[in-house]
Design an enzyme around this catalytic site. Sequence first.
Site, mmCIF file in Angstrom:
data_model
loop_
_atom_site.group_PDB
_atom_site.id
_atom_site.type_symbol
_atom_site.label_atom_id
_atom_site.label_comp_id
_atom_site.label_asym_id
_atom_site.label_seq_id
_atom_site.Cartn_x
_atom_site.Cartn_y
_atom_site.Cartn_z
ATOM 1 N N GLY A 264 0.455 -5.077 1.941
ATOM 2 C CA GLY A 264 -0.732 -5.395 1.139
ATOM 3 C C GLY A 264 -0.394 -6.060 -0.180
ATOM 4 C CG HIS B 143 -2.096 0.840 1.189
ATOM 5 N ND1 HIS B 143 -2.047 2.218 1.038
ATOM 6 C CD2 HIS B 143 -3.404 0.522 1.260
ATOM 7 C CE1 HIS B 143 -3.282 2.692 1.037
ATOM 8 N NE2 HIS B 143 -4.120 1.695 1.161
ATOM 9 C CE1 TYR C 136 -2.962 -6.138 5.232
ATOM 10 C CE2 TYR C 136 -4.417 -8.022 5.222
ATOM 11 C CZ TYR C 136 -3.568 -7.179 4.564
ATOM 12 O OH TYR C 136 -3.318 -7.355 3.230
HETATM 13 O O1 YZS Z 1 12.461 8.595 -0.237
HETATM 14 P P1 YZS Z 1 11.868 8.530 -1.639
HETATM 15 O O2 YZS Z 1 10.984 9.684 -1.966
HETATM 16 O O3 YZS Z 1 12.879 8.192 -2.705
HETATM 17 O O4 YZS Z 1 10.843 7.270 -1.634
HETATM 18 C C1 YZS Z 1 11.334 5.991 -1.267
HETATM 19 C C2 YZS Z 1 10.276 5.340 -0.387
HETATM 20 O O5 YZS Z 1 9.650 6.228 0.521
HETATM 21 C C3 YZS Z 1 9.269 4.901 -1.435
HETATM 22 N N1 YZS Z 1 8.450 3.793 -0.933
HETATM 23 C C4 YZS Z 1 7.153 3.906 -0.621
HETATM 24 N N2 YZS Z 1 6.316 4.962 -0.679
HETATM 25 C C5 YZS Z 1 5.033 4.733 -0.276
HETATM 26 N N3 YZS Z 1 4.577 3.550 0.172
HETATM 27 C C6 YZS Z 1 5.385 2.473 0.236
HETATM 28 N N4 YZS Z 1 4.905 1.307 0.649
HETATM 29 C C7 YZS Z 1 6.741 2.634 -0.165
HETATM 30 N N5 YZS Z 1 7.837 1.822 -0.213
HETATM 31 C C8 YZS Z 1 8.853 2.542 -0.690
HETATM 32 O O6 YZS Z 1 10.047 4.460 -2.544
HETATM 33 C C9 YZS Z 1 11.319 5.137 -2.531
HETATM 34 C C10 YZS Z 1 12.422 4.112 -2.526
HETATM 35 O O7 YZS Z 1 12.296 3.425 -1.297
HETATM 36 P P2 YZS Z 1 13.603 2.943 -0.484
HETATM 37 O O8 YZS Z 1 13.123 2.562 0.863
HETATM 38 O O9 YZS Z 1 14.668 3.962 -0.608
HETATM 39 O O10 YZS Z 1 14.015 1.634 -1.317
HETATM 40 P P3 YZS Z 1 14.874 0.395 -0.811
HETATM 41 O O11 YZS Z 1 15.974 0.877 0.079
HETATM 42 O O12 YZS Z 1 15.183 -0.376 -2.032
HETATM 43 O O13 YZS Z 1 13.881 -0.441 0.110
HETATM 44 C C11 YZS Z 1 12.788 -1.090 -0.497
HETATM 45 C C12 YZS Z 1 11.780 -1.461 0.634
HETATM 46 C C13 YZS Z 1 10.509 -2.033 -0.012
HETATM 47 C C14 YZS Z 1 12.432 -2.498 1.567
HETATM 48 C C15 YZS Z 1 11.465 -0.174 1.432
HETATM 49 O O14 YZS Z 1 11.073 0.846 0.518
HETATM 50 C C16 YZS Z 1 10.344 -0.399 2.403
HETATM 51 O O15 YZS Z 1 10.522 -0.992 3.467
HETATM 52 N N6 YZS Z 1 9.122 0.091 1.986
HETATM 53 C C17 YZS Z 1 7.939 -0.037 2.863
HETATM 54 C C18 YZS Z 1 7.400 -1.466 2.803
HETATM 55 C C19 YZS Z 1 6.156 -1.548 3.675
HETATM 56 O O16 YZS Z 1 6.242 -1.456 4.896
HETATM 57 N N7 YZS Z 1 5.009 -1.720 3.014
HETATM 58 C C20 YZS Z 1 3.718 -1.927 3.729
HETATM 59 C C21 YZS Z 1 2.768 -0.769 3.447
HETATM 60 N N8 YZS Z 1 1.534 -1.069 4.167
HETATM 61 C C22 YZS Z 1 0.610 -1.923 3.656
HETATM 62 O O17 YZS Z 1 0.740 -2.423 2.559
HETATM 63 C C23 YZS Z 1 -0.599 -2.225 4.472
HETATM 64 C C24 YZS Z 1 -1.377 -0.992 4.876
HETATM 65 S S1 YZS Z 1 -0.175 -3.140 5.911
HETATM 66 O O18 YZS Z 1 0.877 -2.374 6.532
HETATM 67 O O19 YZS Z 1 -1.375 -3.272 6.713
HETATM 68 O O20 YZS Z 1 0.302 -4.405 5.415
#
Ligand code: YZS
Length: 259
Positions: free
Chosen positions: A108, A64, A138
């Site tokens: 998500g 998400h 969730y």
């Molecule tokens: O800093 P900039 O502007 O370059 O942006 C960064 C991140 O902020 C962005 N980005 C996201 N933006 C919005 N929503 C996200 N989910 C998201 N994930 C990443 O993309 C740019 C590059 O991210 P980096 O972190 O620098 O990339 P990297 O070091 O390669 O790491 C990749 C991951 C995927 C490990 C990292 O971006 C990360 O941990 N992202 C968040 C993953 C996450 O927690 N997703 C769950 C979101 N929540 C849900 O789906 C549900 C509501 S729930 O939580 O209930 O399951």
Amino acid sequence: MSMILTRLHDDIGTIIMDNPERRNALSSKMVDEMLHALEVLEKGKARVIVIRAHAGAKVWSAGHDVNELPIAGRDPLAYSDPLVTVLRSIQASPLPVIAMIEGGVWGGACDLALSCDILIGSPTASITMTPAKIGVPYNASGILHFMGIMGVNIAKEMFFSAQSLTAERAEKLGILNHVVPADDMEKFTYELAGNIAKNSPLSIKVIKEQIRLLANAHPLSPHTFERVQGLRRLVYDSNDYAEGINAFLGKRPAVFQGE
Ligand code: YZS
């Protein structure tokens, strides 16, 4: 700029998530484009759909778009949420949908992958459920979906720990149908899709719908439904929910107080 690329070749449709800068975060714009791609392929000649990221992706999808999670006090995964909408569309699609997964699947996006009918991963594929990491409750349909696919204990471990499940363990648990070397994944996936495309689309459509209806046949009393909703509201009304989102956006570890 399109975040979704759509292809059709030999009755096999492909939907490519192509927003690497945002790690294919499932923003409402990307989801709208994915829903449109699904509709076009379902109305066209496609017999099977493959959902994938761009080749060599380190992240299949980051889940998400956290920037689009509503502020505290509003359900973060309501029925009309774009992510929840696309999960229902894939589950209800009359076409078999194959998730071809390279790289990390987050939050998500795990539900997106699990909403597909067959999951094929490369050794780099990993699955990480993040609600507890960001303070999100969730939702009932998602939790039931995980329980049905991986069993209660594994679902609890994934939700509570927010630790990544490796491709190898996910295959052992039956979450991934196959783990295939990255170089062979495309050939393997499209051969499987081609074999499916040769079979009766009506039979497949009816069997897929029967499986969905039977898997979702969980009578829920109004009391149970209201209790579930009340539990979820406890979380999304909490300070921890706001802290989880603000910590992510502020690129710092969250400090949860349990309230
Ligand atoms: O800093 P900039 O502007 O370059 O942006 C960064 C991140 O902020 C962005 N980005 C996201 N933006 C919005 N929503 C996200 N989910 C998201 N994930 C990443 O993309 C740019 C590059 O991210 P980096 O972190 O620098 O990339 P990297 O070091 O390669 O790491 C990749 C991951 C995927 C490990 C990292 O971006 C990360 O941990 N992202 C968040 C993953 C996450 O927690 N997703 C769950 C979101 N929540 C849900 O789906 C549900 C509501 S729930 O939580 O209930 O399951």
